[in-house]
Design a protein around this motif. Structure first.
Motif, mmCIF file in Angstrom:
data_model
loop_
_atom_site.group_PDB
_atom_site.id
_atom_site.type_symbol
_atom_site.label_atom_id
_atom_site.label_comp_id
_atom_site.label_asym_id
_atom_site.label_seq_id
_atom_site.Cartn_x
_atom_site.Cartn_y
_atom_site.Cartn_z
ATOM 1 N N ILE A 98 -1.581 0.472 -9.689
ATOM 2 C CA ILE A 98 -2.829 0.001 -8.798
ATOM 3 C C ILE A 98 -3.374 1.348 -8.418
ATOM 4 O O ILE A 98 -2.823 2.068 -7.996
ATOM 5 N N CYS A 99 -4.820 1.430 -8.476
ATOM 6 C CA CYS A 99 -5.631 2.248 -7.981
ATOM 7 C C CYS A 99 -6.031 2.168 -6.426
ATOM 8 O O CYS A 99 -6.734 1.066 -6.191
ATOM 9 N N ILE A 100 -6.141 3.360 -5.699
ATOM 10 C CA ILE A 100 -6.687 3.021 -4.366
ATOM 11 C C ILE A 100 -7.891 4.219 -4.304
ATOM 12 O O ILE A 100 -7.641 5.484 -4.844
ATOM 13 N N MET A 101 -8.958 3.835 -4.016
ATOM 14 C CA MET A 101 -10.151 4.824 -3.924
ATOM 15 C C MET A 101 -9.856 5.804 -2.952
ATOM 16 O O MET A 101 -9.850 5.603 -1.649
ATOM 17 N N GLU A 102 -10.228 6.928 -3.530
ATOM 18 C CA GLU A 102 -10.095 8.225 -2.625
ATOM 19 C C GLU A 102 -11.261 8.398 -1.452
ATOM 20 O O GLU A 102 -12.317 7.897 -1.810
ATOM 21 N N VAL A 110 0.912 -4.397 9.248
ATOM 22 C CA VAL A 110 1.261 -5.905 9.609
ATOM 23 C C VAL A 110 2.445 -6.196 9.059
ATOM 24 O O VAL A 110 2.813 -5.968 7.999
ATOM 25 N N GLN A 111 3.464 -7.089 9.798
ATOM 26 C CA GLN A 111 4.592 -7.506 9.207
ATOM 27 C C GLN A 111 5.590 -6.432 8.876
ATOM 28 O O GLN A 111 6.228 -6.530 7.727
ATOM 29 N N GLY A 112 5.267 -5.165 9.435
ATOM 30 C CA GLY A 112 6.231 -4.141 8.930
ATOM 31 C C GLY A 112 5.825 -3.592 7.699
ATOM 32 O O GLY A 112 6.742 -2.863 6.901
ATOM 33 N N LYS A 113 4.718 -3.847 7.233
ATOM 34 C CA LYS A 113 4.078 -3.056 5.947
ATOM 35 C C LYS A 113 3.003 -2.560 6.152
ATOM 36 O O LYS A 113 2.088 -2.836 6.893
ATOM 37 N N ILE A 114 2.680 -1.680 5.388
ATOM 38 C CA ILE A 114 1.175 -0.633 5.206
ATOM 39 C C ILE A 114 0.545 -1.486 4.126
ATOM 40 O O ILE A 114 1.058 -1.477 2.893
ATOM 41 N N HIS A 115 -0.727 -1.768 4.319
ATOM 42 C CA HIS A 115 -1.687 -2.373 3.419
ATOM 43 C C HIS A 115 -2.947 -1.710 3.077
ATOM 44 O O HIS A 115 -3.594 -0.861 3.952
ATOM 45 N N TRP A 116 -3.275 -1.563 1.791
ATOM 46 C CA TRP A 116 -4.566 -0.852 1.553
ATOM 47 C C TRP A 116 -5.261 -1.714 0.296
ATOM 48 O O TRP A 116 -4.513 -2.642 -0.404
ATOM 49 N N ILE A 117 -6.545 -1.511 0.329
ATOM 50 C CA ILE A 117 -7.266 -2.324 -0.928
ATOM 51 C C ILE A 117 -6.915 -1.598 -2.002
ATOM 52 O O ILE A 117 -7.323 -0.411 -2.102
ATOM 53 N N PHE A 153 -12.286 -11.177 -8.327
ATOM 54 C CA PHE A 153 -12.997 -10.484 -9.650
ATOM 55 C C PHE A 153 -14.594 -10.406 -9.210
ATOM 56 O O PHE A 153 -15.275 -10.174 -9.987
ATOM 57 N N GLY A 154 -14.726 -10.180 -8.026
ATOM 58 C CA GLY A 154 -16.163 -10.260 -7.517
ATOM 59 C C GLY A 154 -16.622 -8.935 -7.126
ATOM 60 O O GLY A 154 -17.008 -7.819 -8.016
ATOM 61 N N PRO A 155 -16.597 -8.500 -6.113
ATOM 62 C CA PRO A 155 -17.253 -7.329 -5.318
ATOM 63 C C PRO A 155 -16.264 -6.171 -5.643
ATOM 64 O O PRO A 155 -14.956 -6.365 -5.788
ATOM 65 N N PRO A 156 -16.822 -4.779 -6.008
ATOM 66 C CA PRO A 156 -16.000 -3.725 -6.087
ATOM 67 C C PRO A 156 -15.193 -3.609 -4.830
ATOM 68 O O PRO A 156 -15.769 -3.966 -3.431
ATOM 69 N N PRO A 157 -14.011 -2.945 -4.791
ATOM 70 C CA PRO A 157 -13.100 -2.507 -3.203
ATOM 71 C C PRO A 157 -13.966 -1.734 -2.684
ATOM 72 O O PRO A 157 -13.599 -1.808 -1.367
ATOM 73 N N ILE A 158 -14.950 -1.087 -2.833
ATOM 74 C CA ILE A 158 -15.570 -0.195 -1.910
ATOM 75 C C ILE A 158 -16.415 -1.101 -0.946
ATOM 76 O O ILE A 158 -16.572 -0.653 0.517
ATOM 77 N N GLU A 159 -16.661 -2.409 -0.958
ATOM 78 C CA GLU A 159 -17.069 -3.301 -0.144
ATOM 79 C C GLU A 159 -16.180 -3.844 0.906
ATOM 80 O O GLU A 159 -16.296 -4.629 1.741
ATOM 81 N N MET A 160 -14.799 -3.606 0.628
ATOM 82 C CA MET A 160 -13.697 -4.119 1.495
ATOM 83 C C MET A 160 -12.759 -3.103 2.098
ATOM 84 O O MET A 160 -12.636 -1.900 1.576
ATOM 85 N N ASN A 161 -12.170 -3.313 3.257
ATOM 86 C CA ASN A 161 -10.965 -2.749 3.637
ATOM 87 C C ASN A 161 -10.264 -3.255 4.662
ATOM 88 O O ASN A 161 -10.501 -4.537 5.068
ATOM 89 N N THR A 162 -8.724 -3.176 4.452
ATOM 90 C CA THR A 162 -7.844 -3.871 5.452
ATOM 91 C C THR A 162 -7.990 -3.591 6.806
ATOM 92 O O THR A 162 -8.444 -2.557 7.290
#
Length: 318
Positions: A98-102, A110-117, A153-162
């Motif tokens: 999985i790639c995360i955008m630089e 949350v729940q003891g876990k770190i989350h990224w888009i 499968f819709g928007p690119p991940p640049i439009e979202m963040n956790t």
């Protein structure tokens, strides 16, 4: 790109330390592993920070990707720093491709876990799939969580963040990209249950493009505009309050904290700077730096988008 600690990570660390510890004005030194050379491309790192409730220890997760001309190579190299150990160790468990955008990622603990888009290639559907990558700080394993259906499968991940909404995981979904005109906020009511995603708010960011920072205790939403204003928005009355605090485009950050009995017994005293010697010339230099950083941020954004589009084309050719 150097392996310095991003400012956002430093703020994340400080925002979770006990206030009494911060008031002692001590410095927490985090040794960084030496950067690596890779002939396949330029390395870049994604960081995460959180608290392991089982071992009662603070941990930093570092994922190092290699960026080729058109895409980022997966899986990344993963290293973990534990405050009790005082050193880095290489993670040898399973690492999802999985790639995360630089430069564009945000974390939520949350729940003891770190989350990224992040995103990955779905080889069965020949599409790029958006998802949430989570790292369990106690068990030290990666977990994948699904986004609301229309985001997969819709928007690119640049439009979202956790983000964090109380004790729940949330997603900020912008209509175009951060620094835009509207943002919908989705909350996962029951952690890990895809069907529990629910759209809680639709936040107008106009008349100036803006970005959601987070929530206040009373339920108001803190926003910042592209021109630097800090604003509190009430989603019930749809009224906003301008605090009259002006910063730069990326100068505001909001994080939650809790009192802690864990001692940070390493570090050196920090001597406050003497600001009386500042001059107008210094302020001009700072303004020039802000402009330069804004230009660099724009370049990284374009580069990240190009990597995502390349992944889309690659998926179609599978």
């Amino acid at each position: 790109m150097s392996d310095h600690i991003p400012e956002e990570l430093i703020v994340q660390i400080l925002s979770r330390l006990a206030p009494k510890s911060l008031l002692r004005l001590r410095c927490l030194h985090l040794p960084m592993p030496p950067p690596e050379c890779n002939q396949k491309g330029r390395p870049f790192s994604v960081f995460g920070f959180g608290f392991d409730t089982k071992s009662k220890d603070y941990k930093v997760v570092k994922m190092t990707y290699v960026q080729s001309r058109y895409t980022c190579l997966v899986p990344p190299k993963v290293e973990i720093f534990a405050l009790s150990r005082g050193s880095w160790k290489q993670f040898n468990g399973f690492i999802p491709e999985i790639c995360i955008m630089e430069q564009l990622y945000k974390q939520a603990v949350v729940q003891g876990k770190i989350h990224w888009i992040g995103y990955k290639i779905d080889r069965e559907r020949k599409k790029v799939k958006n998802l949430i990558l989570a790292f369990d700080l106690s068990d030290e394993i990666f977990v994948e969580l699904q986004l609301p259906d229309h985001m997969v499968f819709g928007p690119p991940p640049i439009e979202m963040n956790t983000a964090e909404f109380g004790e729940s995981l949330a997603i900020y979904h912008y209509n175009s990209h951060p620094w835009t005109w509207t943002c919908s906020i989705w909350v996962m009511k029951e952690y890990g249950v895809v069907e529990s995603w629910n759209k809680e708010f639709n936040v107008p960011l106009d008349p100036k493009p803006g970005m959601v920072l987070g929530f206040r205790n009373e339920g108001e939403i803190l926003l910042t505009s592209s021109t630097g204003q800090l604003v509190s928005y009430n989603p019930r009355t749809h009224e906003d309050i301008d605090f009259g605090i002006i910063g730069t485009k990326n100068s505001f950050f909001i994080g939650s904290y809790e009192e802690s009995l864990i001692l940070l017994n390493e570090g050196e005293p920090v001597i406050p700077n003497d600001f009386s010697s500042e001059t107008d010339q210094d302020e001009c230099k700072e303004n020039d730096i802000d402009k330069e950083n804004a230009q660099i941020s724009g370049v990284w954004t374009q580069l990240a988008i190009r990597h995502y589009l390349t992944a889309v084309l690659d998926a179609r050719n599978i």
